[in-house]
Design a protein around this motif. Structure first.
Motif, PDB file in Angstrom:
ATOM      1  N   THR A   1      11.681 -10.766  17.147  1.00 20.35           N
ATOM      2  CA  THR A   1      10.791  -9.618  17.036  1.00 20.35           C
ATOM      3  C   THR A   1      11.198  -8.543  18.021  1.00 20.35           C
ATOM      4  N   VAL A   2      11.228  -7.303  17.532  1.00 19.53           N
ATOM      5  CA  VAL A   2      11.587  -6.186  18.402  1.00 19.53           C
ATOM      6  C   VAL A   2      10.453  -5.915  19.375  1.00 19.53           C
ATOM      7  N   PRO A   3      10.751  -5.811  20.642  1.00 22.92           N
ATOM      8  CA  PRO A   3       9.677  -5.549  21.601  1.00 22.92           C
ATOM      9  C   PRO A   3       9.052  -4.190  21.377  1.00 22.92           C
ATOM     10  N   ASN A   4       7.844  -4.054  21.847  1.00 15.63           N
ATOM     11  CA  ASN A   4       7.158  -2.773  21.698  1.00 15.63           C
ATOM     12  C   ASN A   4       7.907  -1.691  22.457  1.00 15.63           C
ATOM     13  N   VAL A   5       8.009  -0.535  21.836  1.00  9.71           N
ATOM     14  CA  VAL A   5       8.734   0.569  22.460  1.00  9.71           C
ATOM     15  C   VAL A   5       7.792   1.348  23.358  1.00  9.71           C
ATOM     16  N   PRO A   6       8.145   1.528  24.598  1.00 10.94           N
ATOM     17  CA  PRO A   6       7.247   2.245  25.503  1.00 10.94           C
ATOM     18  C   PRO A   6       7.086   3.696  25.106  1.00 10.94           C
ATOM     19  N   ASP A   7       5.962   4.212  25.391  1.00 11.33           N
ATOM     20  CA  ASP A   7       5.682   5.603  25.068  1.00 11.33           C
ATOM     21  C   ASP A   7       6.254   6.477  26.174  1.00 11.33           C
TER      22      ASP A   7
ATOM     23  N   SER B   1      14.737   1.667  16.572  1.00  8.42           N
ATOM     24  CA  SER B   1      14.861   0.679  17.641  1.00  8.42           C
ATOM     25  C   SER B   1      14.854  -0.752  17.105  1.00  8.42           C
ATOM     26  N   LYS B   2      14.530  -0.921  15.844  1.00 12.71           N
ATOM     27  CA  LYS B   2      14.542  -2.262  15.249  1.00 12.71           C
ATOM     28  C   LYS B   2      15.962  -2.788  15.060  1.00 12.71           C
ATOM     29  N   TYR B   3      16.931  -1.868  14.983  1.00 17.04           N
ATOM     30  CA  TYR B   3      18.276  -2.255  14.581  1.00 17.04           C
ATOM     31  C   TYR B   3      19.241  -2.125  15.754  1.00 17.04           C
ATOM     32  N   PRO B   4      19.998  -3.197  16.034  1.00 16.80           N
ATOM     33  CA  PRO B   4      20.901  -3.159  17.196  1.00 16.80           C
ATOM     34  C   PRO B   4      22.251  -2.537  16.869  1.00 16.80           C
TER      35      PRO B   4
ATOM     36  N   TRP C   1      19.071   2.228  17.169  1.00 16.66           N
ATOM     37  CA  TRP C   1      18.956   2.592  18.587  1.00 16.66           C
ATOM     38  C   TRP C   1      18.446   1.414  19.420  1.00 16.66           C
ATOM     39  N   GLY C   2      18.540   0.209  18.896  1.00  8.69           N
ATOM     40  CA  GLY C   2      18.091  -0.948  19.645  1.00  8.69           C
ATOM     41  C   GLY C   2      18.853  -1.109  20.951  1.00  8.69           C
ATOM     42  N   GLY C   3      18.127  -1.314  22.038  1.00  7.64           N
ATOM     43  CA  GLY C   3      18.747  -1.501  23.339  1.00  7.64           C
ATOM     44  C   GLY C   3      19.073  -0.216  24.081  1.00  7.64           C
ATOM     45  N   ILE C   4      18.779   0.932  23.485  1.00 10.22           N
ATOM     46  CA  ILE C   4      19.053   2.220  24.134  1.00 10.22           C
ATOM     47  C   ILE C   4      17.723   2.871  24.482  1.00 10.22           C
ATOM     48  N   ASP C   5      17.545   3.244  25.738  1.00 10.39           N
ATOM     49  CA  ASP C   5      16.262   3.820  26.134  1.00 10.39           C
ATOM     50  C   ASP C   5      16.136   5.245  25.621  1.00 10.39           C
TER      51      ASP C   5
END
Length: 494
Positions: free
Chosen positions: A115-121, A224-227, A232-236
């Motif tokens: 599961t993709v972690p929640n993306v911070p606002d 952000s779901k996709y690495p 953009w998974g793993g990129i802030d």
């Protein structure tokens, strides 16, 4: 007298016992035998599931579970994340409540993706326009928006067995942008494709490259779901904003940004896409390659000393930071010193990691790389002193994921290597040209007789082609043949 009272009391007692016995018999007849398990129903995804039967089919001993525990577990409708699983309940639509429900087979090709972690606002960085995806522009750029899925190819249709129809990491939904055509070419690939078997694969309005307007909170949540290169998974978020904010001109959202300035009155844009395959050795194709309007190259693209076979011009150089660094190490002996440098060269990043965004930002701002493997490196050492934001482009993750899903959907995606699999850098480059040029000629790509030739045209001794899990080169070989036979590309073959 006492004897009569005792006798009367005995009759009353016997009568009472007889009444109780008759009442018990009636109660037993009305309720039937005691059930061996309790039956519960629960609404999941709009369907009424029979937990009494389904749990029993899963081998759970319901009798040993306190009823109060089951009530707590089944009383609240679960709201799973995209990749989570409802415990003990197969995701089966329209399961009838009948006895002897068969065990539902596991859905094939659905990997267990974390599961993709929640993306911070993250707050928007000042001075960077955070344009919503429903906005429009007045300079010819259409409205970006998220579109629905196009009909899948017959051979790509997932099984219709019970359960999800698409692994969650696939993501066959993309952003759409409408750009006015750059030419009126009647024989353009886009027009011809609609008449071929590839017509259903093409999305002509998908963005090929990303730029400042694409980085929004909404897009970040989705991608952000996709690495890797597929998202953009793993990129802030701040890194994305800092990088893409410098790509804010028409030169950044068009692959062929200088077509109007070339002074060519041709009706069609002709592009040569040059791979590094050994088939080009002694081909004498250099002059023909350089005669195209645009010349695309990738990775260890050595031209010095090989001009007669591969030409000398490079208008678009596709690479990831990782492949560029590896090429500089691996092919230095053959003369590769880094990306080609010329006034007409554009550098097209394939963003495999966050390091690609960091290097691009440093190149655009003429600063050193701030962090990561290239920390304190000077981008001008790779791209020249005159590099600027107008010469930089970066592929959109939607576009790369679309290429993987629609054109190169390899069996590897069903294996443990699914998260590292992507189209090769050369494949992304060729398919990008297919979506931006009117006519495409491909040189130095794998053909069925690839074993006759060395891996690269600049190899001093024969090296066989290597096959690795992160690419499916045999599938790419087949795709080039199909595109050639459909008349969408002209593939150089001996």
């Amino acid at each position: 007298m006492a004897f009569k009272r005792k006798l009367l009391l005995g009759f009353v007692t016997a009568g009472s016992l007889l009444c109780v016995y008759i009442l018990c018999l009636n109660l037993s007849s009305a309720t039937g035998p005691l059930k061996t398990f309790h039956r519960f129903t629960h609404k999941h995804n709009g369907n009424l599931l029979d937990f009494g039967e389904l749990l029993d089919q899963e081998g759970i001993n319901v009798q040993s579970t306190p009823i109060s525990t089951l009530d707590r577990e089944l009383s609240v409708e679960p709201k799973p994340e995209e990749n989570s699983v409802v415990p003990n309940v197969p995701d089966v639509p329209n399961v009838p409540t009948v006895p002897n429900v068969p065990t539902v087979p596991t859905v094939p090709n659905v990997p267990d993706v974390p599961t993709v972690p929640n993306v911070p606002d993250v707050p928007t960085v000042p001075n960077v326009p955070n344009v919503p995806e429903s906005s429009s522009r007045s300079d010819g750029v259409g409205k970006p928006r998220t579109i629905n899925k196009a009909p899948p190819l017959p051979q790509q249709q997932p099984t219709k067995a019970h359960g999800p129809t698409e692994p969650s990491f696939i993501g066959d939904t993309y952003m759409s942008e409408v750009f006015p055509p750059q030419t009126e070419c009647t024989d353009s690939i886009q027009r011809l494709a609609a008449k071929t078997e590839f017509g259903r694969r093409f999305l002509n309005d998908i963005p090929v490259v990303q730029w400042a307007q694409h980085v929004t909170q909404e897009s970040y949540q989705r991608l952000s779901k996709y690495p890797g290169t597929h998202g953009w998974g793993g990129i802030d978020y701040k890194t994305l904003v800092d990088t893409l904010s410098v790509l804010n001109s028409s030169a950044n959202w068009r692959m062929l940004d200088d077509w109007k300035d070339r002074g060519d009155e041709s009706e069609c844009i002709r592009c040569a896409v040059v791979g590094n395959g050994g088939i080009l050795k002694d081909s004498k194709k250099g002059k023909e390659i350089d005669s195209h309007h645009y010349v695309f190259r990738t990775n260890g693209a050595i031209t010095k000393g090989f001009e007669q076979d591969v030409g000398s011009r490079t208008t678009h150089y596709t690479f990831s930071t990782n492949t560029m660094m590896n090429s500089m190490r691996a092919y230095s002996g053959a003369g590769y010193r880094g990306p080609p440098k010329s006034n007409e060269t554009r550098y097209v990043f394939l963003p495999d990691h966050g390091r690609d965004y960091l290097l691009m930002k440093a190149a655009a701002t003429h600063t050193k790389v701030e962090t990561g493997p290239e920390r304190n490196k000077n981008p001008s050492d790779y791209f020249g002193e005159d590099v600027s934001a107008k010469k930089l482009k970066i592929y959109h993750p939607d576009f790369v994921r679309y290429l993987r899903n629609r054109f190169l959907r390899s069996h590897t995606m069903q294996t443990k290597f699914r998260n590292i699999y992507r189209p090769s850098t050369g494949a992304v480059m060729l398919l990008a040209a297919l979506h931006t040029c009117d006519q495409v000629s491909a040189y130095g790509f794998m053909t069925p007789d690839f074993k006759k030739y060395s891996d690269h045209y600049y190899d001093s001794v024969y090296h066989s082609v290597g096959f690795y899990a992160n690419h499916d080169l045999r599938m790419e070989l087949s795709l080039w043949q199909q595109l050639h036979q459909a008349g969408l590309i002209k593939l150089y073959m001996r």
